[in-house]
Design a protein around this motif. Sequence first.
Motif, mmCIF file in Angstrom:
data_model
loop_
_atom_site.group_PDB
_atom_site.id
_atom_site.type_symbol
_atom_site.label_atom_id
_atom_site.label_comp_id
_atom_site.label_asym_id
_atom_site.label_seq_id
_atom_site.Cartn_x
_atom_site.Cartn_y
_atom_site.Cartn_z
ATOM 1 N N THR A 175 55.123 28.166 3.968
ATOM 2 C CA THR A 175 55.317 29.216 4.961
ATOM 3 C C THR A 175 54.405 30.425 4.767
ATOM 4 O O THR A 175 53.872 30.666 3.681
ATOM 5 N N ARG A 176 54.275 31.172 5.860
ATOM 6 C CA ARG A 176 53.552 32.444 5.834
ATOM 7 C C ARG A 176 54.624 33.531 5.904
ATOM 8 O O ARG A 176 55.440 33.546 6.815
ATOM 9 N N MET A 177 54.594 34.437 4.961
ATOM 10 C CA MET A 177 55.648 35.445 4.870
ATOM 11 C C MET A 177 55.061 36.843 4.969
ATOM 12 O O MET A 177 54.023 37.138 4.383
ATOM 13 N N LYS A 178 55.769 37.708 5.674
ATOM 14 C CA LYS A 178 55.324 39.099 5.820
ATOM 15 C C LYS A 178 56.197 40.004 4.958
ATOM 16 O O LYS A 178 57.428 39.983 5.092
ATOM 17 N N ILE A 179 55.586 40.793 4.109
ATOM 18 C CA ILE A 179 56.364 41.756 3.321
ATOM 19 C C ILE A 179 56.828 42.870 4.259
ATOM 20 O O ILE A 179 56.005 43.550 4.890
ATOM 21 N N GLU A 180 58.118 43.033 4.363
ATOM 22 C CA GLU A 180 58.702 43.991 5.308
ATOM 23 C C GLU A 180 58.561 45.414 4.764
ATOM 24 O O GLU A 180 58.922 45.678 3.615
ATOM 25 N N ASP A 181 58.028 46.307 5.591
ATOM 26 C CA ASP A 181 57.842 47.679 5.101
ATOM 27 C C ASP A 181 58.611 48.709 5.919
ATOM 28 O O ASP A 181 58.452 49.906 5.720
ATOM 29 N N THR A 182 59.438 48.236 6.855
ATOM 30 C CA THR A 182 60.168 49.174 7.712
ATOM 31 C C THR A 182 61.669 48.887 7.742
ATOM 32 O O THR A 182 62.477 49.769 7.519
ATOM 33 N N TYR A 183 62.002 47.634 8.024
ATOM 34 C CA TYR A 183 63.413 47.274 8.217
ATOM 35 C C TYR A 183 64.030 46.731 6.939
ATOM 36 O O TYR A 183 63.332 46.376 5.987
ATOM 37 N N ALA A 184 65.374 46.645 6.943
ATOM 38 C CA ALA A 184 66.104 46.054 5.819
ATOM 39 C C ALA A 184 67.201 45.159 6.366
ATOM 40 O O ALA A 184 67.731 45.399 7.454
ATOM 41 N N ARG A 185 67.548 44.103 5.626
ATOM 42 C CA ARG A 185 68.661 43.247 6.048
ATOM 43 C C ARG A 185 69.991 43.769 5.520
ATOM 44 O O ARG A 185 71.042 43.419 6.033
ATOM 45 N N ALA A 186 69.912 44.575 4.477
ATOM 46 C CA ALA A 186 71.137 45.063 3.837
ATOM 47 C C ALA A 186 70.825 46.404 3.196
ATOM 48 O O ALA A 186 69.664 46.724 2.945
ATOM 49 N N CYS A 187 71.866 47.181 2.938
ATOM 50 C CA CYS A 187 71.633 48.461 2.269
ATOM 51 C C CYS A 187 72.550 48.578 1.061
ATOM 52 O O CYS A 187 73.517 47.821 0.935
ATOM 53 N N GLN A 188 72.229 49.519 0.191
ATOM 54 C CA GLN A 188 73.085 49.743 -0.974
ATOM 55 C C GLN A 188 74.503 50.068 -0.522
ATOM 56 O O GLN A 188 74.699 50.872 0.383
ATOM 57 N N GLY A 189 75.450 49.380 -1.119
ATOM 58 C CA GLY A 189 76.831 49.604 -0.732
ATOM 59 C C GLY A 189 77.246 48.798 0.493
ATOM 60 O O GLY A 189 78.392 48.868 0.922
ATOM 61 N N GLY A 190 76.306 48.036 1.069
ATOM 62 C CA GLY A 190 76.592 47.280 2.290
ATOM 63 C C GLY A 190 77.065 45.860 1.995
ATOM 64 O O GLY A 190 77.701 45.601 0.978
ATOM 65 N N LEU A 191 76.689 44.945 2.906
ATOM 66 C CA LEU A 191 77.218 43.571 2.848
ATOM 67 C C LEU A 191 76.248 42.565 2.244
ATOM 68 O O LEU A 191 76.530 41.369 2.252
ATOM 69 N N GLY A 192 75.100 43.044 1.771
ATOM 70 C CA GLY A 192 74.020 42.129 1.389
ATOM 71 C C GLY A 192 74.398 41.037 0.409
ATOM 72 O O GLY A 192 73.855 39.935 0.447
ATOM 73 N N ALA A 193 75.344 41.317 -0.486
ATOM 74 C CA ALA A 193 75.722 40.322 -1.484
ATOM 75 C C ALA A 193 76.770 39.349 -0.959
ATOM 76 O O ALA A 193 77.094 38.361 -1.615
ATOM 77 N N ALA A 194 77.300 39.621 0.237
ATOM 78 C CA ALA A 194 78.279 38.710 0.842
ATOM 79 C C ALA A 194 77.542 37.807 1.833
ATOM 80 O O ALA A 194 76.557 38.229 2.443
ATOM 81 N N LYS A 195 78.033 36.572 1.971
ATOM 82 C CA LYS A 195 77.393 35.690 2.956
ATOM 83 C C LYS A 195 78.097 35.924 4.288
ATOM 84 O O LYS A 195 78.981 35.181 4.696
ATOM 85 N N ALA A 196 77.685 37.006 4.933
ATOM 86 C CA ALA A 196 78.322 37.446 6.166
ATOM 87 C C ALA A 196 77.333 37.310 7.319
ATOM 88 O O ALA A 196 76.149 37.635 7.172
ATOM 89 N N GLY A 197 77.827 36.854 8.446
ATOM 90 C CA GLY A 197 76.984 36.699 9.624
ATOM 91 C C GLY A 197 76.278 37.993 10.000
ATOM 92 O O GLY A 197 75.147 37.974 10.487
ATOM 93 N N ALA A 198 76.928 39.125 9.741
ATOM 94 C CA ALA A 198 76.353 40.419 10.109
ATOM 95 C C ALA A 198 74.989 40.644 9.452
ATOM 96 O O ALA A 198 74.107 41.273 10.045
ATOM 97 N N ASN A 199 74.793 40.141 8.231
ATOM 98 C CA ASN A 199 73.488 40.295 7.576
ATOM 99 C C ASN A 199 72.392 39.572 8.355
ATOM 100 O O ASN A 199 71.246 40.007 8.396
ATOM 101 N N TYR A 200 72.758 38.455 8.934
ATOM 102 C CA TYR A 200 71.779 37.685 9.705
ATOM 103 C C TYR A 200 71.466 38.391 11.017
ATOM 104 O O TYR A 200 70.324 38.359 11.484
ATOM 105 N N ALA A 201 72.457 39.026 11.608
ATOM 106 C CA ALA A 201 72.221 39.786 12.835
ATOM 107 C C ALA A 201 71.197 40.882 12.568
ATOM 108 O O ALA A 201 70.288 41.118 13.362
ATOM 109 N N ALA A 202 71.324 41.529 11.398
ATOM 110 C CA ALA A 202 70.394 42.612 11.046
ATOM 111 C C ALA A 202 68.984 42.076 10.817
ATOM 112 O O ALA A 202 67.999 42.803 10.969
ATOM 113 N N ALA A 203 68.891 40.799 10.462
ATOM 114 C CA ALA A 203 67.596 40.214 10.108
ATOM 115 C C ALA A 203 66.818 39.703 11.325
ATOM 116 O O ALA A 203 65.606 39.509 11.256
#
Length: 363
Positions: A175-203
């Motif tokens: 694959t070709r991957m772009k290093i993201e420099d603006t957006y995030a899929r999760a934030c500190q204190g957020g849901l990033g460590a949980a396998k939650a659909g909401a993280n995918y919506a953010a992505a």
Amino acid sequence: MEEIKQFEINRKQVSGLGKVNFDNLPFGRIISDHMFTAEYRDGKWQDFKIEPYGPMQVFPAMISLHYAQAIFEGLKAYKNNAAEVVLFRPDENAARFARSAQRLCMPVFPEDVFVEAVAQLVGLDRDWVPGSAQGSLYIRPHMFGIDEYIGVQPSQNYRFIIFTSPSGAYFSRPTRMKIEDTYARACQGGLGAAKAGANYAAALYPTKLAVEQGFDQVIWTDPNDHKHIEEAGTMNIFVRLNDELVTPPLNDTILDGITRKSVITLAHDLGIKVTERKVSVEEILEGARNCDLKEAFGAGTAAVIQDIAEIGYKDQVFKLPTTPSGEAFSSQIRKSLELIRSGEAADTHNWIRKVRELDLKEV
Ligand SMILES: *Cc1c(COP(=O)(O)O)cnc(C)c1O
């Protein structure tokens, strides 16, 4: 532990199996005959059963449609060399599902029932498990709040469902991957460590922008200043800097991947130096320029080990060197995993669960 008895089964009358071309499987589009379902009501899990996969009725006011109180898992069943059906570390998925549930204020689904439900469902639909050269059976457990109420509070009632999908490769090439420099899929204190659909919506949106720029996915960076890499799309990330394999340490914006964990263990077994430490974007770019960056790959259940061919950052694109296949860490580790799944190598870490040849009856 008390043995879990056979769940009630309502068999599908006419199997869809005959319509599937197992030699050309897409990823995640074909669904097998049956699903496992359960409901959480009056403070307990009940109504465990296996029934034909099909549509379900929900109300527009269903709480999870509005506030994303929904979690999922992903694991696979494989056919080994003896044509037996095996699961890879399902107990790990059950444990992570419980952690995700806690984070989203949902009731924990008992881990032993989770594993047994997967085993019985896959046992019933074992003819849907592709041969080892064709792919694997992707298994999708998920849970969501079903209250018909749009006040913001945790749902009182939940549905838990498992369905399966015979699947081919997730990506058909490096694959070709772009290093993201603006957006995030999760934030500190957020849901990033949980396998939650909401993280995918953010992505979705940042991934769409990357695809428009010619990439397959993004390499997520830390949500504060985008200076350190975190994950590769829907996978954990590994980079090889000279002879050291490196992956970012877990934190609350990184999902604790079971493939990641397995890669670390296998790298140790293979005598590969593997380190969990922060990796800066600058280190990746510098490594790409001076050739210290030998390999990069994603690790996750769907794609397993996914080689990264190119990395983009702002307006620059770096091609990664092509390491001769047998020498690449990614191919050595991929091979080790395959040998364990196929039964050719000893399962020294006790990762494989055989799915009994269940003679399931309608009860
Ligand atoms: C599921 C997932 C992974 C991979 O986890 P596995 O247990 O290896 O499948 C990695 N990152 C994210 C964001 C995920 O959702």
